[in-house]
Design an enzyme around this catalytic site. Structure first.
Site, PDB file in Angstrom:
ATOM      1  N   PHE A 114      -7.738  20.994 -24.902  1.00 44.35           N
ATOM      2  CA  PHE A 114      -8.076  19.579 -24.986  1.00 44.35           C
ATOM      3  C   PHE A 114      -9.285  19.363 -24.079  1.00 44.35           C
ATOM      4  O   PHE A 114      -9.403  20.014 -23.035  1.00 44.35           O
ATOM      5  CB  PHE A 114      -6.916  18.653 -24.594  1.00 44.35           C
ATOM      6  CG  PHE A 114      -7.298  17.219 -24.799  1.00 44.35           C
ATOM      7  CD1 PHE A 114      -7.429  16.713 -26.082  1.00 44.35           C
ATOM      8  CD2 PHE A 114      -7.634  16.403 -23.729  1.00 44.35           C
ATOM      9  CE1 PHE A 114      -7.881  15.411 -26.299  1.00 44.35           C
ATOM     10  CE2 PHE A 114      -8.085  15.099 -23.938  1.00 44.35           C
ATOM     11  CZ  PHE A 114      -8.201  14.605 -25.224  1.00 44.35           C
ATOM     12  N   THR A 115     -10.155  18.447 -24.468  1.00 44.61           N
ATOM     13  CA  THR A 115     -11.456  18.274 -23.802  1.00 44.61           C
ATOM     14  C   THR A 115     -11.350  18.175 -22.273  1.00 44.61           C
ATOM     15  O   THR A 115     -11.923  18.996 -21.554  1.00 44.61           O
ATOM     16  CB  THR A 115     -12.156  17.014 -24.345  1.00 44.61           C
ATOM     17  OG1 THR A 115     -11.240  15.923 -24.284  1.00 44.61           O
ATOM     18  CG2 THR A 115     -12.604  17.203 -25.791  1.00 44.61           C
ATOM     19  N   LYS A 140      -0.130   7.401 -23.668  1.00 47.08           N
ATOM     20  CA  LYS A 140       0.278   7.707 -25.047  1.00 47.08           C
ATOM     21  C   LYS A 140       1.778   7.458 -25.191  1.00 47.08           C
ATOM     22  O   LYS A 140       2.222   6.326 -25.278  1.00 47.08           O
ATOM     23  CB  LYS A 140      -0.088   9.154 -25.401  1.00 47.08           C
ATOM     24  CG  LYS A 140      -1.574   9.376 -25.675  1.00 47.08           C
ATOM     25  CD  LYS A 140      -2.382   9.520 -24.425  1.00 47.08           C
ATOM     26  CE  LYS A 140      -3.755  10.099 -24.678  1.00 47.08           C
ATOM     27  NZ  LYS A 140      -4.567  10.114 -23.471  1.00 47.08           N
ATOM     28  N   TYR A 199       0.838  -1.204   0.000  1.00 43.99           N
ATOM     29  CA  TYR A 199       0.000   0.000   0.000  1.00 43.99           C
ATOM     30  C   TYR A 199       0.868   1.247   0.000  1.00 43.99           C
ATOM     31  O   TYR A 199       0.589   2.213  -0.698  1.00 43.99           O
ATOM     32  CB  TYR A 199      -0.943   0.011   1.218  1.00 43.99           C
ATOM     33  CG  TYR A 199      -1.964   1.116   1.092  1.00 43.99           C
ATOM     34  CD1 TYR A 199      -3.185   0.880   0.472  1.00 43.99           C
ATOM     35  CD2 TYR A 199      -1.690   2.405   1.548  1.00 43.99           C
ATOM     36  CE1 TYR A 199      -4.108   1.899   0.305  1.00 43.99           C
ATOM     37  CE2 TYR A 199      -2.609   3.423   1.394  1.00 43.99           C
ATOM     38  CZ  TYR A 199      -3.813   3.166   0.771  1.00 43.99           C
ATOM     39  OH  TYR A 199      -4.714   4.182   0.606  1.00 43.99           O
ATOM     40  N   ARG A 208     -13.992  14.003 -35.493  1.00 38.58           N
ATOM     41  CA  ARG A 208     -13.546  15.188 -34.749  1.00 38.58           C
ATOM     42  C   ARG A 208     -14.063  16.400 -35.509  1.00 38.58           C
ATOM     43  O   ARG A 208     -13.347  17.047 -36.246  1.00 38.58           O
ATOM     44  CB  ARG A 208     -11.999  15.231 -34.653  1.00 38.58           C
ATOM     45  CG  ARG A 208     -11.438  14.283 -33.598  1.00 38.58           C
ATOM     46  CD  ARG A 208     -11.382  14.936 -32.231  1.00 38.58           C
ATOM     47  NE  ARG A 208     -12.331  14.407 -31.266  1.00 38.58           N
ATOM     48  CZ  ARG A 208     -12.029  14.065 -30.031  1.00 38.58           C
ATOM     49  NH1 ARG A 208     -10.788  14.114 -29.607  1.00 38.58           N
ATOM     50  NH2 ARG A 208     -12.956  13.678 -29.199  1.00 38.58           N
ATOM     51  N   ASP A 256       1.426  20.094 -20.836  1.00 40.32           N
ATOM     52  CA  ASP A 256       0.730  18.826 -21.103  1.00 40.32           C
ATOM     53  C   ASP A 256       1.690  17.998 -21.947  1.00 40.32           C
ATOM     54  O   ASP A 256       1.818  18.194 -23.146  1.00 40.32           O
ATOM     55  CB  ASP A 256      -0.599  19.064 -21.828  1.00 40.32           C
ATOM     56  CG  ASP A 256      -1.351  17.752 -22.068  1.00 40.32           C
ATOM     57  OD1 ASP A 256      -0.704  16.681 -22.048  1.00 40.32           O
ATOM     58  OD2 ASP A 256      -2.577  17.792 -22.285  1.00 40.32           O
ATOM     59  N   PHE A 267     -20.490  12.989 -28.534  1.00 37.18           N
ATOM     60  CA  PHE A 267     -19.847  12.141 -29.547  1.00 37.18           C
ATOM     61  C   PHE A 267     -19.672  10.696 -29.100  1.00 37.18           C
ATOM     62  O   PHE A 267     -19.642   9.783 -29.918  1.00 37.18           O
ATOM     63  CB  PHE A 267     -18.498  12.730 -30.000  1.00 37.18           C
ATOM     64  CG  PHE A 267     -17.499  12.931 -28.898  1.00 37.18           C
ATOM     65  CD1 PHE A 267     -17.521  14.081 -28.125  1.00 37.18           C
ATOM     66  CD2 PHE A 267     -16.511  11.990 -28.648  1.00 37.18           C
ATOM     67  CE1 PHE A 267     -16.595  14.281 -27.108  1.00 37.18           C
ATOM     68  CE2 PHE A 267     -15.574  12.177 -27.643  1.00 37.18           C
ATOM     69  CZ  PHE A 267     -15.622  13.320 -26.862  1.00 37.18           C
TER      70      PHE A 267
END
Ligand code: F0G
Length: 459
Positions: free
Chosen positions: A127-128, A261, A75, A385, A218, A451
């Site tokens: 970005f969303t 990514k 933990y 998109r 980011d 979407f």
């Protein structure tokens, strides 16, 4: 003597394969109808080549899988956390690390710490999830990317650049104390995986320093951005990807990362900062939202796979083959006359649906239609998109974005060059019969992020 071309090739060989189900046109027709012509609602099993996203879809290496077996599932104080911390320091240079379950977990914590109600967050395109967390924390996002980024025809090599004049006007209008940080993404996703140049980033650093404004990075696709700097920016041709990545990070104050990514894992992310006070607060807050500060919602094995993946992600030969494959697909599609966003970006090919299907008006969803037709033709799954993704304004009207695109996102180390041929040929076949393709109407619309779950019928 003619100079013989030197091709790129994958710096790995294949040890295990995942078998795919082959489907017929009739089966795909049925699956598509059942999915309401929305590729998000298809069952993955019915997909042949899956280009929905590059997120969490990479193939891990034998070393990463071996690392999974070395998971220390304590933990508190897992050795995999300390390994990850060392790697983040070594590769990216950030001082303090907070692991999170994925990118948006880090965005949540960071936004809550740095943003006060009424603050302005300038960024090189939204970005969303990033923008949503900024808004939920009481901030307002302002787009300061250069105009070229919104133009699918501009061939400018660094469409991810910040327009410093736009930023200066914001500072003048609101005052620097209202701007806690600039939200700077490398490889700007919504612009088509377009890079920011080192020169622009240095200028941004100088300007923000003068006004005591932070830069939060980011860094989801930072290694891919570094490749374009190496290939296209003066003075970087002889530099390693690793050293360019570190230089990028050194010009910023902290970062949020979706390790799904660049970093070659199926799940994971982190927040990394240089400021001790921010770290102290994040370390406290992560316990509320993610888990203890030495696991942040991840298993020990996930952190180990991430530590190893980060190191693999900045190898020159890896990134050359990764982006080489994306460029191979893009060039092949261009040879067939398929209209794509240029220059080709880092993580996929973005097809211009307005040009592909000029007879379909935007309110009949050309990009959604094209994504459905691609699946029907070959079982290749892509993502809309355009107007569906853009959603509605507060007054209920649709946003009609300038860019109406279909994203062909390439997972890392997953598909072969022959797959790329099949994808390009399928796009070419659909392009050939484009005049006979009709638009669609939306028959079900969810309230949020429509979407993902909207349903359509053919006109
Ligand atoms: N930032 C960028 C630039 C992203 O592309 C994503 C995710 C995130 C943050 C959020 O990270 O998913 O780990 O919470 N992009 C995925 C995509 C979903 O398909 O482009 P996350």
């Amino acid at each position: 003597m003619k100079k013989i071309k030197q091709s790129w090739a994958e710096p790995y060989k294949i040890k295990m394969v995942e078998l795919l189900k082959m489907t017929t046109v009739a089966q795909r027709k049925k699956a598509l109808k059942e999915a309401g012509y929305n590729t998000f609602l298809l069952k993955s099993e019915d997909v042949y080549i899956d280009l929905l996203t590059d997120s969490g879809t990479s193939a891990m290496s034998d070393r990463q899988w071996a690392g999974m077996m070395m998971g220390d599932e304590a933990y508190a104080g897992s050795r995999n956390f300390y390994h990850l911390e060392d790697v983040v320091k070594e590769v990216y240079g950030y001082k303090y690390l907070i692991p999170t379950h994925q990118g948006r977990g880090a965005e949540n914590i960071l936004s809550k710490i740095l943003i006060k109600k009424g603050d302005i967050i300038p960024g090189n395109m939204y970005f969303t999830t990033t923008r949503l967390h900024q808004e939920l924390a009481g901030g307002k996002f302002e787009d300061v990317i250069i105009d070229e980024a919104h133009d699918s025809e501009s061939n400018f090599p660094f469409k991810g650049n910040v327009d410093l004049n736009k930023l200066k006007s914001l500072i003048k209008k609101y005052g620097a104390p209202k701007i806690p940080y600039v939200s700077m993404a490398t490889s700007v996703n919504m612009a088509g995986g377009q890079p920011i140049s080192m020169k622009n980033l240095k200028e941004l650093r100088a300007l923000t320093k003068k006004h005591h404004i932070k830069i939060i990075h980011d860094m989801t696709r930072v290694a891919e951005n570094a490749y374009f700097i190496q290939q296209k920016e003066k003075g970087y041709a002889d530099r390693s990807i690793k050293s360019i990545v570190k230089e990028i990070c050194s010009l910023t104050d902290g970062a949020t990362m979706s390790a799904k990514k660049d970093a070659l894992v199926n799940i994971g992310g982190f927040l990394a900062v240089n400021d001790y006070d921010v770290y102290e607060e994040a370390r406290n807050m992560v316990v509320v939202y993610e888990g203890l500060h030495t696991y942040g919602g991840l298993a020990g094995r996930d952190m180990e796979a991430m530590a190893i993946g980060i190191k693999e992600s900045v190898a020159d030969e890896h990134i050359k083959a990764r982006i080489g494959q994306v460029i191979y697909l893009g060039e092949k599609m261009m040879q067939y006359g398929v209209p794509i966003v240029q220059p080709i970006g880092g993580h996929g090919i973005f097809v211009d649906a307005k040009k592909f299907l000029p007879h379909i008006p935007q309110d009949q969803f050309p990009a959604q239609t094209l994504a459905a037709e691609m699946y029907l033709d070959s079982g290749v799954r892509t993502m809309e998109r355009g107007v569906v993704s853009a959603g509605r304004k507060a007054n209920g009207d649709n946003y009609y974005p300038k860019l109406e695109l279909v994203r062909f996102t390439i997972p890392r180390r997953v598909y072969t060059q022959a797959h790329m041929d099949v994808i390009a040929e399928s796009a070419a076949r659909v392009y050939e019969r484009r005049d006979s393709i009709k638009g669609m109407k939306m028959v079900y619309e969810p309230k949020y992020l429509r979407f993902f779950q909207a349903r359509f019928e053919k006109l």
